[in-house]
Design a protein around this motif. Structure first.
Motif, PDB file in Angstrom:
ATOM      1  N   GLU A  42       0.818  -1.211   0.000  1.00  0.00           N
ATOM      2  CA  GLU A  42       0.000   0.000   0.000  1.00  0.00           C
ATOM      3  C   GLU A  42       0.855   1.265   0.000  1.00  0.00           C
ATOM      4  OE1 GLU A  42      -3.246   0.298  -0.421  1.00  0.00           O
ATOM      5  OE2 GLU A  42      -3.335  -1.874  -0.697  1.00  0.00           O
ATOM      6  N   ALA A  43       1.938   1.263   0.781  1.00  0.00           N
ATOM      7  CA  ALA A  43       2.801   2.442   0.859  1.00  0.00           C
ATOM      8  C   ALA A  43       3.477   2.709  -0.486  1.00  0.00           C
ATOM      9  CB  ALA A  43       3.847   2.260   1.949  1.00  0.00           C
ATOM     10  N   GLN A  44       3.925   1.639  -1.146  1.00  0.00           N
ATOM     11  CA  GLN A  44       4.571   1.815  -2.447  1.00  0.00           C
ATOM     12  C   GLN A  44       3.581   2.302  -3.498  1.00  0.00           C
ATOM     13  OE1 GLN A  44       6.191  -2.227  -2.223  1.00  0.00           O
ATOM     14  NE2 GLN A  44       8.184  -1.399  -2.824  1.00  0.00           N
ATOM     15  N   LEU A  45       2.365   1.773  -3.474  1.00  0.00           N
ATOM     16  CA  LEU A  45       1.349   2.218  -4.427  1.00  0.00           C
ATOM     17  C   LEU A  45       1.022   3.697  -4.213  1.00  0.00           C
ATOM     18  CD1 LEU A  45      -1.074  -0.855  -4.382  1.00  0.00           C
ATOM     19  CD2 LEU A  45       0.472  -0.191  -6.225  1.00  0.00           C
ATOM     20  N   LYS A  46       0.952   4.106  -2.969  1.00  0.00           N
ATOM     21  CA  LYS A  46       0.697   5.512  -2.665  1.00  0.00           C
ATOM     22  C   LYS A  46       1.809   6.385  -3.226  1.00  0.00           C
ATOM     23  CE  LYS A  46      -0.050   8.741   1.153  1.00  0.00           C
ATOM     24  NZ  LYS A  46      -0.107   8.901   2.635  1.00  0.00           N
ATOM     25  N   THR A  47       3.060   5.931  -3.071  1.00  0.00           N
ATOM     26  CA  THR A  47       4.203   6.690  -3.577  1.00  0.00           C
ATOM     27  C   THR A  47       4.172   6.775  -5.097  1.00  0.00           C
ATOM     28  OG1 THR A  47       5.555   5.996  -1.684  1.00  0.00           O
ATOM     29  CG2 THR A  47       6.721   6.830  -3.619  1.00  0.00           C
ATOM     30  N   ILE A  48       3.857   5.667  -5.765  1.00  0.00           N
ATOM     31  CA  ILE A  48       3.765   5.662  -7.227  1.00  0.00           C
ATOM     32  C   ILE A  48       2.753   6.696  -7.693  1.00  0.00           C
ATOM     33  CG2 ILE A  48       3.026   4.318  -9.235  1.00  0.00           C
ATOM     34  CD1 ILE A  48       4.146   1.829  -7.804  1.00  0.00           C
ATOM     35  N   ASN A  49       1.594   6.707  -7.078  1.00  0.00           N
ATOM     36  CA  ASN A  49       0.535   7.635  -7.488  1.00  0.00           C
ATOM     37  C   ASN A  49       0.883   9.085  -7.174  1.00  0.00           C
ATOM     38  OD1 ASN A  49      -1.390   5.795  -8.658  1.00  0.00           O
ATOM     39  ND2 ASN A  49      -1.834   5.061  -6.598  1.00  0.00           N
ATOM     40  N   GLU A  50       1.629   9.295  -6.090  1.00  0.00           N
ATOM     41  CA  GLU A  50       2.060  10.654  -5.752  1.00  0.00           C
ATOM     42  C   GLU A  50       3.138  11.159  -6.703  1.00  0.00           C
ATOM     43  OE1 GLU A  50       3.259  10.286  -1.695  1.00  0.00           O
ATOM     44  OE2 GLU A  50       1.239  10.633  -0.897  1.00  0.00           O
ATOM     45  N   LEU A  51       3.992  10.258  -7.168  1.00  0.00           N
ATOM     46  CA  LEU A  51       5.093  10.646  -8.056  1.00  0.00           C
ATOM     47  C   LEU A  51       4.650  10.824  -9.504  1.00  0.00           C
ATOM     48  CD1 LEU A  51       7.982   8.301  -6.830  1.00  0.00           C
ATOM     49  CD2 LEU A  51       7.803  10.773  -6.486  1.00  0.00           C
ATOM     50  N   TYR A  52       3.518  10.226  -9.871  1.00  0.00           N
ATOM     51  CA  TYR A  52       3.083  10.227 -11.265  1.00  0.00           C
ATOM     52  C   TYR A  52       3.083  11.640 -11.863  1.00  0.00           C
ATOM     53  CZ  TYR A  52       0.367   9.583 -15.491  1.00  0.00           C
ATOM     54  OH  TYR A  52      -0.032   9.591 -16.804  1.00  0.00           O
ATOM     55  N   GLY A  53       3.745  11.757 -13.008  1.00  0.00           N
ATOM     56  CA  GLY A  53       3.776  13.022 -13.734  1.00  0.00           C
ATOM     57  C   GLY A  53       4.872  13.978 -13.311  1.00  0.00           C
ATOM     58  N   LYS A  54       5.599  13.668 -12.241  1.00  0.00           N
ATOM     59  CA  LYS A  54       6.639  14.579 -11.773  1.00  0.00           C
ATOM     60  C   LYS A  54       7.912  14.441 -12.608  1.00  0.00           C
ATOM     61  CE  LYS A  54       5.087  14.823  -6.944  1.00  0.00           C
ATOM     62  NZ  LYS A  54       4.262  15.984  -7.226  1.00  0.00           N
TER      63      LYS A  54
END
Length: 210
Positions: A42-54
């Motif tokens: 869950e933590a990694q998925l959250k990070t992926i979604n937060e980083l998307y587009g950066k």
């Protein structure tokens, strides 16, 4: 007499089968040496979604999302990752997305990535990605398969595989149990980072669940 011969023959066949099974297990274990397999939590998925587009590098992504795939990796390989801008799925890079010293579109001629995703049954989606290198014995190879909700744009599940064992193909596959009803697709992304960086990506058509 015939019964005794048949018994001996059966014993020989049984021993041969056991030896064959042992050989298969040995080969599989050898192939998995220096191979890292992960399923994002869950933590990694959250990070992926937060980083998307950066505007980040491939090394930034790996350090923040999958540091386990960098364990023991040579500094020269990390430097190749640091020179590449992360190319996000469903989003074309522009000149303003990258710094002047980073490459927008890395060479893909030596790498091919394929993605797969489909509904298995009423409770399961199976998604996967494979990265193949045309260069023999690459020093590092990686593939990431992500299950993405096409309506929200969020990565719902992700699995990845890397190897520094000089193998030319890696595959990541995972079943997502009881996903929410909706429309999904799989995006797979992979690369080799030595001697030169090369990457590719593939995206499946959207499919409906359930």
């Amino acid at each position: 007499m015939t019964t005794m011969k048949q018994s001996k023959l059966g014993a020989v066949i049984l021993v041969a089968l056991l030896l064959a099974c042992a050989l298969v297990v040995t080969v599989s274990a050898a192939e998995e040496k220096n191979v890292v397999r992960t399923v994002a939590g869950e933590a990694q998925l959250k990070t992926i979604n937060e980083l998307y587009g950066k505007d980040i590098t491939v090394l930034d992504y790996m350090e923040k999302v999958h540091p386990e795939h960098l364990a023991g990796v040579k500094d020269s390989i990390k430097e190749n990752m640091a020179a590449q801008t992360m190319k996000w799925w469903g989003r074309e890079p522009s000149v303003t997305d990258v710094s002047a010293d980073r490459i927008v579109r890395p060479l893909r001629a030596t790498v091919m990535v394929t993605a797969s995703g489909y509904k298995v049954d009423y409770r399961t989606i199976r998604y996967s990605g494979t990265c193949r290198s045309s260069i023999s014995n690459p020093s590092y190879i990686y593939v990431d398969a992500a299950l993405i909700n096409s309506q929200t744009g969020q990565t719902e599940a992700s699995t990845s595989v890397s190897s520094s064992a000089g193998i030319s193909q890696v595959s990541a596959q995972q079943d997502k149990l009881y996903p929410a009803n909706g429309q999904y697709y799989t995006h797979a992304w992979g690369y080799t980072a030595s001697p030169n960086y090369a990457e590719d990506e593939d995206t499946t058509p959207v499919f409906i669940f359930p």
